[in-house]
Scaffold this motif. Structure first.
Motif, PDB file in Angstrom:
ATOM      1  N   VAL A  33       3.026 -10.548  -6.565  1.00  0.00           N
ATOM      2  CA  VAL A  33       5.015  -9.945  -6.342  1.00  0.00           C
ATOM      3  C   VAL A  33       4.719  -9.687  -5.301  1.00  0.00           C
ATOM      4  CG1 VAL A  33       5.475  -8.183  -7.031  1.00  0.00           C
ATOM      5  CG2 VAL A  33       4.134  -9.663  -9.077  1.00  0.00           C
ATOM      6  N   GLY A  66       6.474   0.241   3.806  1.00  0.00           N
ATOM      7  CA  GLY A  66       5.725   0.266   2.488  1.00  0.00           C
ATOM      8  C   GLY A  66       5.901   1.397   1.415  1.00  0.00           C
ATOM      9  N   ILE A 103       4.842  13.214  -5.516  1.00  0.00           N
ATOM     10  CA  ILE A 103       6.504  13.868  -4.948  1.00  0.00           C
ATOM     11  C   ILE A 103       7.656  13.568  -6.803  1.00  0.00           C
ATOM     12  CG2 ILE A 103       8.491  12.325  -3.298  1.00  0.00           C
ATOM     13  CD1 ILE A 103       6.375  12.127  -0.996  1.00  0.00           C
TER      14      ILE A 103
HETATM   15  P1  FAD Z   1       2.400   3.891   4.304  1.00  0.00           P
HETATM   16  O1  FAD Z   1       4.111   3.646   3.960  1.00  0.00           O
HETATM   17  O2  FAD Z   1       2.874   3.781   6.300  1.00  0.00           O
HETATM   18  O3  FAD Z   1       1.936   5.486   4.601  1.00  0.00           O
HETATM   19  C1  FAD Z   1       0.761   6.050   5.176  1.00  0.00           C
HETATM   20  C2  FAD Z   1       1.013   6.729   4.492  1.00  0.00           C
HETATM   21  O4  FAD Z   1       1.414   8.285   4.451  1.00  0.00           O
HETATM   22  C3  FAD Z   1       0.010   7.085   3.031  1.00  0.00           C
HETATM   23  O5  FAD Z   1      -0.959   7.992   2.920  1.00  0.00           O
HETATM   24  C4  FAD Z   1       1.532   7.318   2.723  1.00  0.00           C
HETATM   25  O6  FAD Z   1       1.390   8.326   1.340  1.00  0.00           O
HETATM   26  C5  FAD Z   1       2.220   8.724   3.213  1.00  0.00           C
HETATM   27  N1  FAD Z   1       3.218   8.714   2.992  1.00  0.00           N
HETATM   28  C6  FAD Z   1       4.164   8.021   3.399  1.00  0.00           C
HETATM   29  N2  FAD Z   1       5.422   8.667   2.913  1.00  0.00           N
HETATM   30  C7  FAD Z   1       5.305   9.970   2.177  1.00  0.00           C
HETATM   31  C8  FAD Z   1       6.409  10.611   2.346  1.00  0.00           C
HETATM   32  N3  FAD Z   1       7.096  10.822   2.251  1.00  0.00           N
HETATM   33  N4  FAD Z   1       5.604  11.935   2.195  1.00  0.00           N
HETATM   34  C9  FAD Z   1       4.620  11.969   1.862  1.00  0.00           C
HETATM   35  N5  FAD Z   1       3.855  11.258   2.574  1.00  0.00           N
HETATM   36  C10 FAD Z   1       3.787   9.883   2.909  1.00  0.00           C
HETATM   37  N6  FAD Z   1       2.106  -5.256  -1.658  1.00  0.00           N
HETATM   38  C11 FAD Z   1       3.007  -6.042  -2.371  1.00  0.00           C
HETATM   39  O7  FAD Z   1       3.998  -5.582  -1.963  1.00  0.00           O
HETATM   40  N7  FAD Z   1       2.078  -6.654  -3.387  1.00  0.00           N
HETATM   41  C12 FAD Z   1       1.213  -6.537  -3.010  1.00  0.00           C
HETATM   42  O8  FAD Z   1       0.555  -7.626  -4.056  1.00  0.00           O
HETATM   43  C13 FAD Z   1       0.064  -5.329  -2.717  1.00  0.00           C
HETATM   44  N8  FAD Z   1      -1.040  -5.043  -2.772  1.00  0.00           N
HETATM   45  C14 FAD Z   1      -1.833  -4.755  -2.071  1.00  0.00           C
HETATM   46  C15 FAD Z   1      -3.350  -4.045  -2.393  1.00  0.00           C
HETATM   47  C16 FAD Z   1      -4.256  -3.848  -1.468  1.00  0.00           C
HETATM   48  C17 FAD Z   1      -4.921  -3.505  -1.648  1.00  0.00           C
HETATM   49  C18 FAD Z   1      -3.011  -2.808  -0.170  1.00  0.00           C
HETATM   50  C19 FAD Z   1      -3.746  -1.795   0.110  1.00  0.00           C
HETATM   51  C20 FAD Z   1      -2.195  -2.748  -0.211  1.00  0.00           C
HETATM   52  C21 FAD Z   1      -1.087  -3.515  -0.475  1.00  0.00           C
HETATM   53  N9  FAD Z   1       0.745  -3.493  -0.994  1.00  0.00           N
HETATM   54  C22 FAD Z   1       1.553  -4.619  -2.153  1.00  0.00           C
HETATM   55  C23 FAD Z   1       1.093  -3.014  -0.029  1.00  0.00           C
HETATM   56  C24 FAD Z   1       1.034  -0.945  -1.011  1.00  0.00           C
HETATM   57  O9  FAD Z   1       1.930  -1.201  -1.286  1.00  0.00           O
HETATM   58  C25 FAD Z   1       1.194  -0.534   0.556  1.00  0.00           C
HETATM   59  O10 FAD Z   1      -0.067  -0.400   1.050  1.00  0.00           O
HETATM   60  C26 FAD Z   1       1.337   0.657   0.190  1.00  0.00           C
HETATM   61  O11 FAD Z   1       2.630   1.074  -0.467  1.00  0.00           O
HETATM   62  C27 FAD Z   1       1.966   1.689   1.260  1.00  0.00           C
HETATM   63  O12 FAD Z   1       2.661   1.340   2.118  1.00  0.00           O
HETATM   64  P2  FAD Z   1       1.482   1.387   3.271  1.00  0.00           P
HETATM   65  O13 FAD Z   1       0.570   0.989   4.123  1.00  0.00           O
HETATM   66  O14 FAD Z   1       2.834   0.802   4.365  1.00  0.00           O
HETATM   67  O15 FAD Z   1       1.190   2.401   3.910  1.00  0.00           O
END
Ligand code: FAD
Length: 364
Positions: free
Chosen positions: A108, A116, A353
């Motif tokens: 997915v 993210g 949140i």
């Molecule tokens: P960012 O969004 O850049 O966030 C970085 C940090 O900032 C985090 O600590 C976050 O909590 C914090 N942050 C962001 N916004 C806010 C806010 N408004 N207030 C407070 N804190 C905030 N994606 C898919 O589509 N499909 C998958 O199957 C999938 N599998 C995954 C499996 C693994 C092992 C991993 C590591 C990731 C996977 N992902 C997948 C991606 C995952 O959904 C994202 O990593 C996740 O949504 C966080 O996004 P980001 O890594 O870009 O972090």
């Protein structure tokens, strides 16, 4: 349907080797997929096991205790199947669900380089062109994508959003494995490029044009509950390893378990596992009874279970000390895998949140 004991036998003690190799054996994954183990809630009318969320949750915890990479595939396959059930037409359900319970694998895809936590920044487009649909964009970290036959891709569609079923063999689809993930190393995470991918329009799930939040929340609710149950499994594997070690390892003339500070770690691990189990059971009952509080209950279950698993796995490594501080040891694996559970399906902060919004709506 394969039962818990058979899955234990099939996995055996191989999870460590799979983790090191960064790869699950396809014959075993195919066997489990063909038995419906990877998406156990698909109803019998489509050839699935038709389990309740509660029974599927216990199965997910069982697999999660054995191997979080394999459990990750359950989460993805189950999310894909649920999205098709929820948003697919009668014809689409009849076409795709039997495939997912007969050995085909699915991932997915929501996340993008610039989207993210904030999925509203999604840039992938899914556009109807006559009898076809054209998908353009790039997805990242899609669990199971290196194994997948199908991807459920989410993207923009006019003023709203859409989800589309994309066979990974379609021209324009490029799947590139994420190199050396920190945890769940054999879960087949990959980045997926979609260059003007053209498919017949019947690949577009009905529901196209709905607000992105509706489409995504539905899939994520399944995913959150599945991850939460997986974290229960991580905690159980830590309890197994830690209690055995605390009973058999002696220091200062007695078993570690008789040192009260070690006992406290064991007690807190038990509390973590029990609390996580209870919130997962509650959320699964909400699912099974069709209760509207399912959405916040799934967020709460995932948030609590992931935090408990991350802290619990750290405590397990502490009790095992040098005996567990080895790459591939179950508690070392749990430590790395559990940390990632605090990031996916809504990070800790995003969960907080959402729970704060829920508390304000209910309690203020
Ligand atoms: P960012 O969004 O850049 O966030 C970085 C940090 O900032 C985090 O600590 C976050 O909590 C914090 N942050 C962001 N916004 C806010 C806010 N408004 N207030 C407070 N804190 C905030 N994606 C898919 O589509 N499909 C998958 O199957 C999938 N599998 C995954 C499996 C693994 C092992 C991993 C590591 C990731 C996977 N992902 C997948 C991606 C995952 O959904 C994202 O990593 C996740 O949504 C966080 O996004 P980001 O890594 O870009 O972090």
């Amino acid at each position: 349907m394969i039962d818990h004991a058979e899955i234990t036998d099939l996995v055996g003690d191989q999870a460590d080797a799979w983790d090191r190799a960064g790869r699950l054996p396809l014959d075993l994954v195919g066997k489990l997929a063909a038995a419906g183990v990877l998406c156990p809630q698909v109803p019998a009318e489509y050839g699935g096991p038709g389990m309740s969320s509660l029974a599927a949750g216990e199965l997910t915890a069982h697999v999660g205790a054995l191997c979080s990479s394999l459990r990750s595939l359950m989460t993805s396959q189950g999310m894909a199947a649920w999205t098709i059930r929820r948003f697919g037409s009668t014809e689409q359900r009849a076409e795709y669900l039997p495939q997912l319970v007969s050995g085909q694998l699915a991932g997915v895809a929501f996340s993008e380089p610039e989207a993210g936590s904030d999925l509203s920044a999604m840039a992938t487009t899914i556009e109807r062109e006559g009898d076809h649909v054209v998908i353009t964009g790039g997805k990242v970290w899609v669990t199971g994508a290196t194994y997948a036959d199908l991807l459920i891709v989410f993207g923009r569609n006019g003023q709203g959003a859409a989800a589309v079923v994309v066979p990974t063999t379609t021209a324009g689809v490029t799947v590139t494995a994420v190199p050396d993930p920190m945890g769940c190393r054999a879960a087949g995470h990959a980045n997926v490029q979609l260059d003007s991918v053209r498919l017949p329009a019947d690949h577009l799930l009905s529901g196209a044009g709905l607000p992105l939040e509706w489409l995504v929340t539905s899939a994520l609710t399944y995913g959150r509950l599945s991850v939460a149950w997986g974290c229960v499994g991580i905690l159980r594997s830590c309890l197994t390893a830690t209690t055995k070690h605390a009973r058999t390892r002696h220091q200062f003339g007695k078993p570690l378990a008789e040192h009260q500070l070690v006992g406290r770690h064991v007690a807190e691990l038990l509390v973590a596992e029990q609390a996580a189990t209870r919130v997962c059971e509650h959320a699964s009952r909400c699912w099974d009874d069709g209760k509207p509080e399912l959405v916040p209950a799934a967020v709460l279950a995932k948030h609590l279970a992931a935090g408990n698993a991350a802290r619990g796995a750290a405590a397990a490594v502490q009790v095992m000390a040098s005996a567990g501080a080895l790459d591939g040891h179950p508690v070392a694996r749990a430590y790395r895998d559990a940390k990632l559970m605090e990031i996916i399906e809504g990070s800790n902060e995003i969960s907080q949140i959402l729970l704060a919004e829920h508390a304000m709506a209910v309690w203020a």
